[in-house]
Enzyme design. Sequence first.
Site: not given
Length: 373
Positions: A115-116
């Site tokens: 997610d990043e």
Amino acid sequence: MEPAATTNSGNPLRKIIHIDMDAFYASVEQRDFPQYRGKPIAVGGSPTGRGVVATASYEARKYGVKSAMSSAKAIQLCPQLIFVRPRFDVYKTVSSQIRDIFRRYTDIIEPLSLDEAFLDVTVDKQQIGSAMDIAGRIKAAIRDELHLTASAGVSVNKFVAKIASDINKPDGITFIGPSKVETFINNLPVEKFFGVGRVTAAKMQRMQLFTGADLKKLTEDELVRHFGKTGRFFYQIVRGIDDRQVQPHRETKSLGPEDTFTKDLTEMEDMYAELERIGETVCTRLEKKQLKGRTLTLKVKFADFTQLTRNYSFLHPVGDLNTITGTAIELLNKLEMQGKAVRLLGISLSNFGEREVVRRPGYPEQLELFPLT
């Protein structure tokens, strides 16, 4: 011709974007299942009180529920909390779709987890030029095509970009330009520096060190004397010096320190404090290498020189202080200490990347992060 603008270390300025999805797992569940929208949900954990929360929706966060929190504590804070089983195959698919959006603008992408990621858009494929414009287009594409939101930090180095992405969450975008970096870091509370947990923050505050500007007053030798090797990291960062490149490929296999104590430890509270201090060092090293890992190993050596190790396998890469120290403490609590004094403690993280962990039923050293009940 005027010379190109440079950083404090004399290197040319870069354009770095840090993209961080908002409550990623929970947001995917709310997107896919209308009955969860607008309600407090926790991915992972268990309504029976077992297990650990992986991600909480923003509705749940209003009650204080957060990742790495035990299910029992989460239920106590939010009795109406809905627990949802993780679907990592879906999260991996969505993560791949997000990366496809990134690649429209640059191939210099450094994923930190599902997610990043960091993006270097100093030279972008579409010759847009403005990193803020690119970040805005990425956020819009994620919203329009995937029906999710992301927050972005834009700056000249990784450290500032990563902190900036957290300032206006959710669905925010923050730009810290080269002329603002020094002021930004000067005003940054010490507890916001990566790897500074409660133990180090308390020590800094006892030393009257509350902000980056306070840290900057100390020499490199003084910082090293008080905070060990991490002091060198602090010395560079408070001066805006962070020349780490965005690296699409990494080869580190494992990472983690251990400490032998001058006096054997017999009290659990002392062991907890040492694990938090060691955890802070782990986090600082992870940040420097921009890594997250899926396997945490606790090493314990007793006064009689016998030694034990215990492993915890996560279903997704982790790198935050609360998860690392909390997991190490939980592993320690599960050991049969039998009153033994401890002469050494160590925490290491390995198994870097994004492959989903394969569970082995009955394996004695693997804790259950997401119970089936």
